[in-house]
Motif scaffolding. Structure first.
Motif, PDB file in Angstrom:
ATOM      1  N   ILE A  44      49.138 -33.644  18.373  1.00 15.00           N
ATOM      2  CA  ILE A  44      49.970 -34.687  18.397  1.00 15.00           C
ATOM      3  C   ILE A  44      49.463 -35.907  19.118  1.00 15.00           C
ATOM      4  O   ILE A  44      48.948 -35.869  20.377  1.00 15.00           O
ATOM      5  CB  ILE A  44      51.457 -34.487  18.938  1.00 15.00           C
ATOM      6  N   VAL A  45      49.540 -37.323  18.527  1.00 15.68           N
ATOM      7  CA  VAL A  45      49.005 -38.504  19.066  1.00 15.68           C
ATOM      8  C   VAL A  45      50.216 -39.486  19.041  1.00 15.68           C
ATOM      9  O   VAL A  45      50.531 -39.596  18.083  1.00 15.68           O
ATOM     10  CB  VAL A  45      47.656 -38.788  18.470  1.00 15.68           C
ATOM     11  N   MET A  46      50.356 -40.355  20.007  1.00 14.89           N
ATOM     12  CA  MET A  46      51.197 -41.563  20.049  1.00 14.89           C
ATOM     13  C   MET A  46      50.481 -42.901  20.218  1.00 14.89           C
ATOM     14  O   MET A  46      49.513 -43.025  21.072  1.00 14.89           O
ATOM     15  CB  MET A  46      52.380 -41.272  21.177  1.00 14.89           C
ATOM     16  N   LEU A  47      50.653 -43.471  19.236  1.00  8.34           N
ATOM     17  CA  LEU A  47      50.083 -44.933  19.250  1.00  8.34           C
ATOM     18  C   LEU A  47      50.942 -45.918  19.294  1.00  8.34           C
ATOM     19  O   LEU A  47      51.979 -45.890  18.525  1.00  8.34           O
ATOM     20  CB  LEU A  47      49.130 -45.053  18.072  1.00  8.34           C
ATOM     21  N   PRO A  48      50.870 -47.119  19.840  1.00 10.08           N
ATOM     22  CA  PRO A  48      51.636 -48.422  19.603  1.00 10.08           C
ATOM     23  C   PRO A  48      51.554 -48.562  18.190  1.00 10.08           C
ATOM     24  O   PRO A  48      50.448 -48.539  17.757  1.00 10.08           O
ATOM     25  CB  PRO A  48      50.686 -49.319  20.704  1.00 10.08           C
ATOM     26  N   ARG A  49      52.589 -49.301  17.670  1.00 13.10           N
ATOM     27  CA  ARG A  49      52.600 -49.639  16.283  1.00 13.10           C
ATOM     28  C   ARG A  49      51.642 -50.441  15.996  1.00 13.10           C
ATOM     29  O   ARG A  49      50.734 -50.474  14.816  1.00 13.10           O
ATOM     30  CB  ARG A  49      54.052 -50.388  15.927  1.00 13.10           C
ATOM     31  N   ARG A  50      51.060 -51.595  16.524  1.00  6.68           N
ATOM     32  CA  ARG A  50      50.346 -52.419  16.475  1.00  6.68           C
ATOM     33  C   ARG A  50      48.757 -51.872  16.057  1.00  6.68           C
ATOM     34  O   ARG A  50      48.011 -52.011  15.226  1.00  6.68           O
ATOM     35  CB  ARG A  50      50.073 -53.443  17.678  1.00  6.68           C
ATOM     36  N   GLU A  51      48.286 -50.719  17.146  1.00  7.75           N
ATOM     37  CA  GLU A  51      47.226 -50.114  16.888  1.00  7.75           C
ATOM     38  C   GLU A  51      47.171 -49.078  15.775  1.00  7.75           C
ATOM     39  O   GLU A  51      46.380 -49.064  14.941  1.00  7.75           O
ATOM     40  CB  GLU A  51      46.903 -49.365  18.312  1.00  7.75           C
ATOM     41  N   PHE A  52      48.240 -48.417  15.536  1.00  6.82           N
ATOM     42  CA  PHE A  52      48.597 -47.779  14.166  1.00  6.82           C
ATOM     43  C   PHE A  52      48.475 -48.286  13.074  1.00  6.82           C
ATOM     44  O   PHE A  52      47.583 -47.958  12.219  1.00  6.82           O
ATOM     45  CB  PHE A  52      49.759 -46.933  14.282  1.00  6.82           C
ATOM     46  N   ASP A  53      49.109 -49.662  13.052  1.00  4.33           N
ATOM     47  CA  ASP A  53      48.800 -50.537  11.773  1.00  4.33           C
ATOM     48  C   ASP A  53      47.270 -50.856  11.707  1.00  4.33           C
ATOM     49  O   ASP A  53      46.710 -50.873  10.401  1.00  4.33           O
ATOM     50  CB  ASP A  53      49.543 -51.896  11.795  1.00  4.33           C
ATOM     51  N   ARG A  54      46.638 -51.007  12.732  1.00  3.90           N
ATOM     52  CA  ARG A  54      45.086 -51.346  12.607  1.00  3.90           C
ATOM     53  C   ARG A  54      44.152 -50.237  11.942  1.00  3.90           C
ATOM     54  O   ARG A  54      43.374 -50.501  11.431  1.00  3.90           O
ATOM     55  CB  ARG A  54      45.020 -52.171  14.138  1.00  3.90           C
ATOM     56  N   LYS A  55      44.665 -48.951  12.661  1.00  2.37           N
ATOM     57  CA  LYS A  55      43.769 -47.763  12.379  1.00  2.37           C
ATOM     58  C   LYS A  55      44.293 -47.316  10.998  1.00  2.37           C
ATOM     59  O   LYS A  55      43.518 -46.256  10.496  1.00  2.37           O
ATOM     60  CB  LYS A  55      43.957 -46.984  13.495  1.00  2.37           C
ATOM     61  N   LEU A  56      45.388 -47.403  10.400  1.00  3.55           N
ATOM     62  CA  LEU A  56      45.866 -46.643   9.117  1.00  3.55           C
ATOM     63  C   LEU A  56      44.862 -47.193   8.255  1.00  3.55           C
ATOM     64  O   LEU A  56      44.646 -48.492   7.743  1.00  3.55           O
ATOM     65  CB  LEU A  56      47.081 -47.165   8.676  1.00  3.55           C
ATOM     66  N   LYS A  57      44.266 -46.270   7.193  1.00  3.92           N
ATOM     67  CA  LYS A  57      43.940 -46.550   6.262  1.00  3.92           C
ATOM     68  C   LYS A  57      44.803 -46.590   4.781  1.00  3.92           C
ATOM     69  O   LYS A  57      44.499 -47.614   4.222  1.00  3.92           O
ATOM     70  CB  LYS A  57      42.571 -45.483   5.916  1.00  3.92           C
ATOM     71  N   LYS A  58      45.481 -45.495   4.663  1.00  5.76           N
ATOM     72  CA  LYS A  58      46.425 -45.679   3.477  1.00  5.76           C
ATOM     73  C   LYS A  58      47.254 -44.460   3.511  1.00  5.76           C
ATOM     74  O   LYS A  58      47.160 -43.461   4.460  1.00  5.76           O
ATOM     75  CB  LYS A  58      45.476 -45.289   2.186  1.00  5.76           C
ATOM     76  N   VAL A  59      48.488 -44.535   2.843  1.00  5.91           N
ATOM     77  CA  VAL A  59      49.294 -43.375   2.894  1.00  5.91           C
ATOM     78  C   VAL A  59      48.775 -42.471   1.644  1.00  5.91           C
ATOM     79  O   VAL A  59      48.801 -42.803   0.455  1.00  5.91           O
ATOM     80  CB  VAL A  59      50.807 -43.913   2.308  1.00  5.91           C
ATOM     81  N   LEU A  60      48.874 -41.175   1.979  1.00  5.07           N
ATOM     82  CA  LEU A  60      48.238 -40.238   0.981  1.00  5.07           C
ATOM     83  C   LEU A  60      49.426 -39.771   0.230  1.00  5.07           C
ATOM     84  O   LEU A  60      49.526 -39.768  -1.084  1.00  5.07           O
ATOM     85  CB  LEU A  60      47.753 -39.077   1.935  1.00  5.07           C
ATOM     86  N   LYS A  61      50.638 -39.185   0.993  1.00  8.53           N
ATOM     87  CA  LYS A  61      51.789 -38.855   0.145  1.00  8.53           C
ATOM     88  C   LYS A  61      53.003 -39.316   0.850  1.00  8.53           C
ATOM     89  O   LYS A  61      53.143 -39.294   2.046  1.00  8.53           O
ATOM     90  CB  LYS A  61      51.857 -37.130   0.255  1.00  8.53           C
ATOM     91  N   LYS A  62      53.980 -39.757   0.043  1.00  7.65           N
ATOM     92  CA  LYS A  62      55.394 -40.162   0.497  1.00  7.65           C
ATOM     93  C   LYS A  62      56.269 -39.133   0.784  1.00  7.65           C
ATOM     94  O   LYS A  62      56.158 -37.993   0.194  1.00  7.65           O
ATOM     95  CB  LYS A  62      55.910 -41.110  -0.342  1.00  7.65           C
ATOM     96  N   ALA A  63      56.954 -39.257   1.859  1.00 11.25           N
ATOM     97  CA  ALA A  63      58.022 -38.143   2.109  1.00 11.25           C
ATOM     98  C   ALA A  63      58.911 -37.514   1.231  1.00 11.25           C
ATOM     99  O   ALA A  63      58.958 -36.418   0.844  1.00 11.25           O
ATOM    100  CB  ALA A  63      58.733 -38.749   3.419  1.00 11.25           C
ATOM    101  N   ASP A  64      59.337 -38.347   0.342  1.00 17.23           N
ATOM    102  CA  ASP A  64      60.423 -38.111  -0.765  1.00 17.23           C
ATOM    103  C   ASP A  64      59.640 -37.460  -2.072  1.00 17.23           C
ATOM    104  O   ASP A  64      60.144 -37.020  -2.726  1.00 17.23           O
ATOM    105  CB  ASP A  64      61.269 -39.466  -1.247  1.00 17.23           C
ATOM    106  N   ALA A  65      58.193 -37.616  -2.280  1.00 20.29           N
ATOM    107  CA  ALA A  65      57.472 -36.882  -3.280  1.00 20.29           C
ATOM    108  C   ALA A  65      57.341 -35.510  -3.091  1.00 20.29           C
ATOM    109  O   ALA A  65      56.992 -35.010  -2.061  1.00 20.29           O
ATOM    110  CB  ALA A  65      56.133 -37.722  -3.296  1.00 20.29           C
TER     111      ALA A  65
END
Length: 65
Positions: A44-65
């Protein structure tokens, strides 16, 4: 900057893989900080939202799918 859309329990891909060579993470907490869990080893890793947004590449699967 375009806001990336992610929600709780989504599976996301980050720009760099984890040390265990997996690159699938589950979003387990949203707020000022984002907590993500490696789907391979469970780390488990905790990141500040700003850093997470910068490091995010893409969403693979949505939670509701």
């Amino acid at each position: 900057m375009v806001a990336k859309t992610y929600e709780l329990n989504d599976i996301v891909e980050m720009k760099k893989p984890h040390a265990c060579q997996a690159n699938e993470w589950k979003v387990i907490r949203l707020g000022m900080d984002i907590k993500i869990k490696c789907m391979n080893c469970g780390h488990i890793v905790m990141l500040p939202r700003r850093e997470f947004d910068r490091k995010l590449k893409k969403v693979l699967k949505k939670a509701d799918a």
